[in-house]
Design an enzyme around this catalytic site. Sequence first.
Site, PDB file in Angstrom:
ATOM      1  N   GLY A 181      26.356  25.547  73.760  1.00 11.99           N
ATOM      2  CA  GLY A 181      27.673  25.660  74.376  1.00 11.99           C
ATOM      3  C   GLY A 181      27.942  24.953  75.691  1.00 11.99           C
ATOM      4  N   GLY A 183      27.714  21.721  76.506  1.00 11.61           N
ATOM      5  CA  GLY A 183      27.961  20.278  76.419  1.00 11.61           C
ATOM      6  C   GLY A 183      29.364  19.862  76.822  1.00 11.61           C
ATOM      7  CB  CYS A 186      30.013  21.591  73.436  1.00  8.71           C
ATOM      8  SG  CYS A 186      29.712  23.224  72.815  1.00  8.71           S
TER       9      CYS A 186
HETATM   10  P1  5GP Z   1      26.436  16.750  77.631  1.00 14.13           P
HETATM   11  O1  5GP Z   1      25.279  16.054  78.286  1.00 14.13           O
HETATM   12  O2  5GP Z   1      27.466  15.804  77.148  1.00 14.13           O
HETATM   13  O3  5GP Z   1      27.001  17.842  78.489  1.00 14.13           O
HETATM   14  O4  5GP Z   1      25.834  17.512  76.361  1.00 14.13           O
HETATM   15  C1  5GP Z   1      25.209  16.829  75.314  1.00 14.13           C
HETATM   16  C2  5GP Z   1      24.821  17.824  74.230  1.00 14.13           C
HETATM   17  O5  5GP Z   1      25.973  18.491  73.696  1.00 14.13           O
HETATM   18  C3  5GP Z   1      24.177  17.231  73.007  1.00 14.13           C
HETATM   19  O6  5GP Z   1      22.847  16.853  73.205  1.00 14.13           O
HETATM   20  C4  5GP Z   1      24.336  18.344  71.984  1.00 14.13           C
HETATM   21  O7  5GP Z   1      23.352  19.337  72.108  1.00 14.13           O
HETATM   22  C5  5GP Z   1      25.662  18.970  72.384  1.00 14.13           C
HETATM   23  N1  5GP Z   1      26.744  18.546  71.472  1.00 14.13           N
HETATM   24  C6  5GP Z   1      27.050  17.303  71.064  1.00 14.13           C
HETATM   25  N2  5GP Z   1      28.111  17.306  70.240  1.00 14.13           N
HETATM   26  C7  5GP Z   1      28.499  18.586  70.113  1.00 14.13           C
HETATM   27  C8  5GP Z   1      29.533  19.236  69.369  1.00 14.13           C
HETATM   28  O8  5GP Z   1      30.353  18.634  68.689  1.00 14.13           O
HETATM   29  N3  5GP Z   1      29.572  20.595  69.472  1.00 14.13           N
HETATM   30  C9  5GP Z   1      28.676  21.299  70.216  1.00 14.13           C
HETATM   31  N4  5GP Z   1      28.770  22.622  70.223  1.00 14.13           N
HETATM   32  N5  5GP Z   1      27.714  20.713  70.958  1.00 14.13           N
HETATM   33  C10 5GP Z   1      27.611  19.375  70.890  1.00 14.13           C
END
Ligand code: 5GP
Length: 347
Positions: A181, A183, A186
């Site tokens: 959650g 991300g 996300c």
């Molecule tokens: P960020 O660095 O952009 O904050 O987070 C990256 C992470 O977000 C990814 O490695 C993956 O675990 C998560 N993530 C990527 N796409 C999605 C999505 O569509 N839904 C959710 N719940 N998490 C995602």
Amino acid sequence: MRIEQELKLGFKDVLFRPKRSTLKSRSQVNLTREFTFKHSGRQWSGVPVIAANMDSVGTFDMATALAAHNVMTAVHKHYTVEQWADFVKQADANTLNKVMVSTGTSDRDFDKIQQILALSDELIFVCIDIANGYSEHLVEFVERVRAAFPDKVISAGNVVTGDMVEELILAGADIVKVGIGPGSVCTTRVKTGVGYPQLSAIIECADAAHGLGGRIIGDGGCACPGDVSKAFGGGADFVMLGGMLAAHTESGGELVEKDGKTFMKFYGMSSESAMAKHSGGVAKYRAAEGKTVVLPYRGSVENTIQDVLGGVRSTCTYVGAEHLKELTKRTTFIRVQEQENNVYGKE
Ligand code: 5GP
């Protein structure tokens, strides 16, 4: 129904308390870590930051660019075996050593990783990735991959609590990926109400993993270099970045022109965009749990990765950690109700 009363923390809830240090300069800080992994027995050394296995982050071009800094890339699972074969042919050994082969948990996925891993002995990391790592099915898949590849380094996730970290490590994972959650693209917390503040998830999961000789990846929620340091300070062995590495030339996303400026599309792997591209649309029984955004195009990833690594080095000098390994031991977090001063806008 039960309520846990203890407050759980995200990156925005803490700052590092500075400590007396003998380090004169950031250049004295060593960000390289050496690990010997629990099940595979593999020794590995590198800078434990990982580009996320997302369409427009974990690309072959990103892997090549980041390997020059000894930084890792979890290559997304949508490349074909033929594309992997071409990449393996032209990549040097150091790049292959910094690459994770991502996979889902279907029988087809299993066949595909077998074919990809057969391309080169230098490919040593497998990243088994599903949104809800609490599924029994993940544990069974980890056991299956461990039995087939005793000498590969297996990462599995995503989970956010110590009990499940232990179960995955006992099933054969060397590394557990932590984060539900947090991300940047996300929407799980909005769509489902499920989640765990990422810094507490890292602190608790690292403790559980380290007790068994396992490692964790803090995955998601880092919005600036200071957050990457906080993840390491909390005990993450590796930190995975999506949004911070998106919108670069190496990300390979779709470019969009708007008002004379260039932007790049970035989307969650469970977003409508991703499902339309890879699975022919959102299935009726599920909601998209990711969003699509357009970000200002940032050119080469070179400056960004230097900025991230420079920030972590600087954190280390503030708390007197000569090696990244020492950062967590030298970390005292103070709980805060303020972060940076935004009077002139955000960085
Ligand atoms: P960020 O660095 O952009 O904050 O987070 C990256 C992470 O977000 C990814 O490695 C993956 O675990 C998560 N993530 C990527 N796409 C999605 C999505 O569509 N839904 C959710 N719940 N998490 C995602």
